[in-house]
Scaffold this motif. Structure first.
Motif, PDB file in Angstrom:
ATOM      1  N   UNK A   1       0.840  -1.200   0.000  1.00 48.00           N
ATOM      2  CA  UNK A   1       0.000   0.000   0.000  1.00 48.00           C
ATOM      3  C   UNK A   1       0.879   1.256   0.000  1.00 48.00           C
ATOM      4  N   UNK A   2       1.933   1.241   0.815  1.00 51.41           N
ATOM      5  CA  UNK A   2       2.811   2.425   0.893  1.00 51.41           C
ATOM      6  C   UNK A   2       3.525   2.660  -0.435  1.00 51.41           C
ATOM      7  N   UNK A   3       3.889   1.567  -1.103  1.00 54.74           N
ATOM      8  CA  UNK A   3       4.562   1.734  -2.396  1.00 54.74           C
ATOM      9  C   UNK A   3       3.645   2.365  -3.427  1.00 54.74           C
ATOM     10  N   UNK A   4       2.381   1.972  -3.377  1.00 53.10           N
ATOM     11  CA  UNK A   4       1.433   2.560  -4.316  1.00 53.10           C
ATOM     12  C   UNK A   4       1.288   4.052  -4.011  1.00 53.10           C
ATOM     13  N   UNK A   5       1.259   4.376  -2.727  1.00 48.56           N
ATOM     14  CA  UNK A   5       1.126   5.782  -2.364  1.00 48.56           C
ATOM     15  C   UNK A   5       2.381   6.575  -2.744  1.00 48.56           C
ATOM     16  N   UNK A   6       3.539   5.925  -2.673  1.00 50.02           N
ATOM     17  CA  UNK A   6       4.769   6.608  -3.096  1.00 50.02           C
ATOM     18  C   UNK A   6       4.657   7.105  -4.537  1.00 50.02           C
ATOM     19  N   UNK A   7       3.923   6.342  -5.363  1.00 47.25           N
ATOM     20  CA  UNK A   7       3.856   6.694  -6.788  1.00 47.25           C
ATOM     21  C   UNK A   7       2.751   7.705  -7.084  1.00 47.25           C
ATOM     22  N   UNK A   8       1.754   7.811  -6.229  1.00 55.34           N
ATOM     23  CA  UNK A   8       0.612   8.681  -6.514  1.00 55.34           C
ATOM     24  C   UNK A   8       0.183   9.422  -5.260  1.00 55.34           C
ATOM     25  N   UNK A   9       0.212  10.719  -5.316  1.00 48.90           N
ATOM     26  CA  UNK A   9      -0.101  11.533  -4.136  1.00 48.90           C
ATOM     27  C   UNK A   9      -1.541  11.341  -3.669  1.00 48.90           C
ATOM     28  N   UNK A  10      -2.461  11.008  -4.560  1.00 47.27           N
ATOM     29  CA  UNK A  10      -3.871  10.950  -4.149  1.00 47.27           C
ATOM     30  C   UNK A  10      -4.236   9.628  -3.446  1.00 47.27           C
ATOM     31  N   UNK A  11      -3.289   8.721  -3.340  1.00 45.64           N
ATOM     32  CA  UNK A  11      -3.579   7.464  -2.638  1.00 45.64           C
ATOM     33  C   UNK A  11      -3.593   7.719  -1.134  1.00 45.64           C
ATOM     34  N   UNK A  12      -4.644   7.239  -0.470  1.00 38.98           N
ATOM     35  CA  UNK A  12      -4.708   7.352   0.987  1.00 38.98           C
ATOM     36  C   UNK A  12      -4.717   5.943   1.577  1.00 38.98           C
ATOM     37  N   UNK A  13      -4.009   5.777   2.689  1.00 34.53           N
ATOM     38  CA  UNK A  13      -3.895   4.453   3.303  1.00 34.53           C
ATOM     39  C   UNK A  13      -4.458   4.507   4.724  1.00 34.53           C
TER      40      UNK A  13
END
Ligand SMILES: Cc1cc2nc3c(=O)[nH]c(=O)nc-3n(C[C@H](O)[C@H](O)[C@H](O)COP(=O)(O)OP(=O)(O)OC[C@H]3O[C@@H](n4cnc5c(N)ncnc54)[C@H](O)[C@@H]3O)c2cc1C
Ligand SMILES: Nc1ncnc2c1ncn2[C@@H]1O[C@H](COP(=O)(O)O)[C@@H](O)[C@H]1O
Lengths: 263, 327
Positions: free
Chosen positions: A49-61
């Motif tokens: 999940x954190x890796x996905x957020x690293x790539x896209x600012x709009x991802x919230x975990x």
């Protein structure tokens, strides 16, 4: 985009057999003697999940746990790894039937912002049932993809790499869906930065009392009873071969293997 | 208890050895309970496997040859299982503890309102109801479990419930499940498979396995391991630590969350002997440990051990075996 990651606090699975003991009356390990940690595959799920957020600012975990007060540890760890929100369902989960546990977690997830993906570990590193992910998918009415080790964004959703016996399988996942996560060199949980650990201490958790969620027993499945819990019988020590130098030791080992019919 | 249901992957009419083994164990249990064994055979060409399944003890073979099983085995297989349970009305569903069975079991259990016991290593009958054994806490404890009432769903690890006597051949009636499965847009859809190249035998068939752990210190440690494996005509495995370090692919992992193997010879090199690793190789006939720490727990488990650095022991062992096997 919203990702919910399930985290469970478990007895440290790495303690050696020699240090492990049971409380036969409660059919549980003697908890007082052992340290607790974040369940290993949940760490892998959090990393994806954190890796996905690293790539896209709009991802919230969002990190979510169900457990007693002390289970807050795993949420503090997640906050130190900079998750956006941490939710604690406070209650004793040990006695809950698996299906009810899934319904409790599903009810909590429905209270959050709509989730595009729910990630959990392939199995908790204590009782190792490997059942919650699939049951949670049913409770939420979502499809499920187990044994995911890699995750990326793709047009119209996600691409997930699944580990199977023969190698890997790549899936397109539209979402929302539940993924269970397995280990891989690419999803080892990152260490937290000191600065973030300090900052996490002051951050707020959302708490929900267990009793607020799914109070009844309606829909509970047939229960599973643990009739007995015991330690395995100890083994005999290996026959140690030593021939002075490596060549002689190896020659002895080779001869013993032939005598035993192993080669 | 009466009827038992199980499912096997039968794509192209070929059933993996583990599938046959599961049908046999289930058949032996059906004999004990006096019930019928229904087997759901999944995949295009499944009908071709019906004779094999009958010989292994199936009373009723339900086939499902839907295309959707190929691109969405999890979801489509679950739909087929649910439909087969409507036909078979089992009180016990036994599924393999592999990537498909582990996927289906919790979801099927939830839908059926059944009690679920996973990763079962053995079972027995008490008062006509199954009682299951399984390892918990990474193999550090053994639990005996029972479903309190109603339907039971269980996943069986390789070798679970194996009986030596051959089962009776089943009635072997074959029927199509008659279920059309249409892949739903929200189902995870298989794009491609990436099978790993492997030289020599696979881990499941290999008579000899040489496994490496964190003690190898790097991917280059696997080179002498491969040389020893080749000398033995065997395969190379790994501990989870070695997989997590990226020195070996995940499909090489042996243990609780990797493969369960049963070779004649298992050589553990630079592996400490964590219970989670040992449960994957405990069915090996002879285990040899090579570790430089005389206190490593693996020495409490192995038959033979060498205390030393693999850098010295491995080349010497390969040379000694080459010489011996050449005689
Ligand atoms: C839920 C769960 C599931 C798990 N599933 C699995 C699984 O399926 N498979 C698995 O393997 N593990 C699994 N594990 C991990 C397991 O607990 C151990 O962490 C892991 O097996 C350790 O791997 P290792 O023995 O290679 O590493 P270590 O424990 O670090 O041992 C390395 C060993 O190498 C020795 N060594 C070092 N240098 C040398 C040298 N030069 N020569 C000889 N020996 C040397 C050391 O003395 C040491 O004993 C799981 C853990 C959990 C919590
Ligand atoms: N009490 C819990 N709180 C949060 N997540 C949980 C809890 N129990 C199980 N899970 C999640 O579900 C996964 C599988 O658990 P299990 O089915 O119990 O083996 C775990 O790895 C966690 O991600």
């Amino acid at each position: 985009m919203h990702l919910v990651v399930l985290l469970k606090r478990v007895l440290d699975p790495e303690i050696p057999q020699s240090a492990f003991s049971l409380d036969p009356q409660h059919k549980e390990p003697s908890a007082l003697r052992h340290p607790f940690v974040l369940s290993v595959f949940d760490g892998n799920a959090l990393e994806l999940a954190l890796r996905l957020r690293d790539t896209r600012a709009e991802v919230r975990v969002t990190a979510l746990t169900l457990g007693p007060r002390a289970a807050e540890d795993v949420l503090r760890k997640a906050l130190a790894l900079t998750v956006d929100e941490a939710v604690h369902i406070v209650g004793d989960e040990a006695g809950l039937p698996a299906g009810r546990k899934a319904r409790v977690l599903a009810a909590a997830i429905r209270r959050l912002a709509p989730a595009d993906l729910v990630l959990c570990g392939r199995q908790a590193a204590d009782w190792e049932a490997g059942q919650l992910g699939g049951m949670l998918a049913e409770a939420l009415g979502l499809p499920c993809l187990p044994f995911v080790s890699g995750l990326g964004l793709a047009p119209g959703g996600f691409e997930a790499v699944q580990q199977v016996e023969s190698g890997q399988a790549v899936y397109r996942v539209a979402g929302p869906a539940v993924l269970t996560v397995t280990n891989d060199p690419g999803n080892v949980l990152r260490p937290a930065r000191i600065r973030d650990v300090m900052a996490a201490r002051g951050r707020e958790l959302t708490t929900i009392p267990l009793a607020d969620l799914v109070p009844g027993t309606e829909g509970d499945e047939a229960g599973v009873e643990t009739l007995d819990l015991r330690l395995p019988t100890p083994r005999r020590r290996a026959e140690i071969l030593d021939g002075g130098d490596a060549a002689e030791t190896a020659a002895r080992l080779a001869r013993r293997l032939r005598e035993l019919g192993a080669v | 208890m009466t009827n038992i249901a199980t499912a096997v992957w039968a794509w192209g009419g070929r059933i993996p050895a583990a599938g046959i083994e599961l049908v046999r164990s289930a058949a032996a249990l059906a004999v004990e309970t006096g019930g019928e064994l229904g087997v759901l055979a999944l995949g295009i060409g499944a009908r071709v496997a019906a004779d094999t399944l009958r010989a292994a003890g199936a009373d009723l073979v339900l086939t499902c040859e839907e295309e959707a099983l190929d691109t969405a085995p999890g979801e489509a297989g679950l739909a087929a299982l649910l439909a087969s349970c409507d036909v078979l009305r089992p009180s016990l569903v036994l599924l393999p503890a592999d990537s498909l069975g582990r996927d289906w079991a919790p979801r099927l259990g939830y839908r059926l309102g059944a009690g679920l016991v996973t990763e079962v290593t053995d079972w027995s009958l008490e008062d006509g109801r199954p009682v299951f054994q399984r390892l918990v806490f990474g193999g550090k404890a053994i639990a005996t479990m029972r479903v309190a009432g109603g339907v039971a769903v269980a996943t069986a690890r390789p070798g679970a419930g194996r009986r030596d006597e051959p089962p009776r051949a089943g009635r072997g009636e074959v029927r199509d499940l008659g279920l059309a499965i249409e892949a739903q847009p929200n189902w995870p859809r298989l794009l491609r498979r990436q099978a790993e190249e492997r030289q020599g035998p696979g881990l499941e068939e290999a008579r000899a396995i040489v496994s490496g752990g964190r003690g190898l210190g790097g991917p280059e440690g696997f080179i002498p391991l491969e040389q020893l494996a080749r000398t033995l005509g065997g395969a190379v495995g790994a501990s989870r630590a070695a997989v997590d370090e990226g020195w070996a692919p995940p499909s090489w992992q042996i243990g609780q969350t990797g493969k369960t193997v049963a070779p004649d010879l298992y050589v553990a090199v630079g592996i400490s002997g964590a219970s989670q690793h040992l449960v994957g190789c405990s069915r090996a006939k002879t285990i040899v440990a090579i570790n430089r720490d005389p206190e490593a727990p693996i020495f409490d488990y192995a038959r033979l051990g060498v205390v030393g650095d693999w850098r010295e022991v491995l080349p010497a062992l390969t040379a000694a075996l080459k010489e011996m096997l050449a005689d």
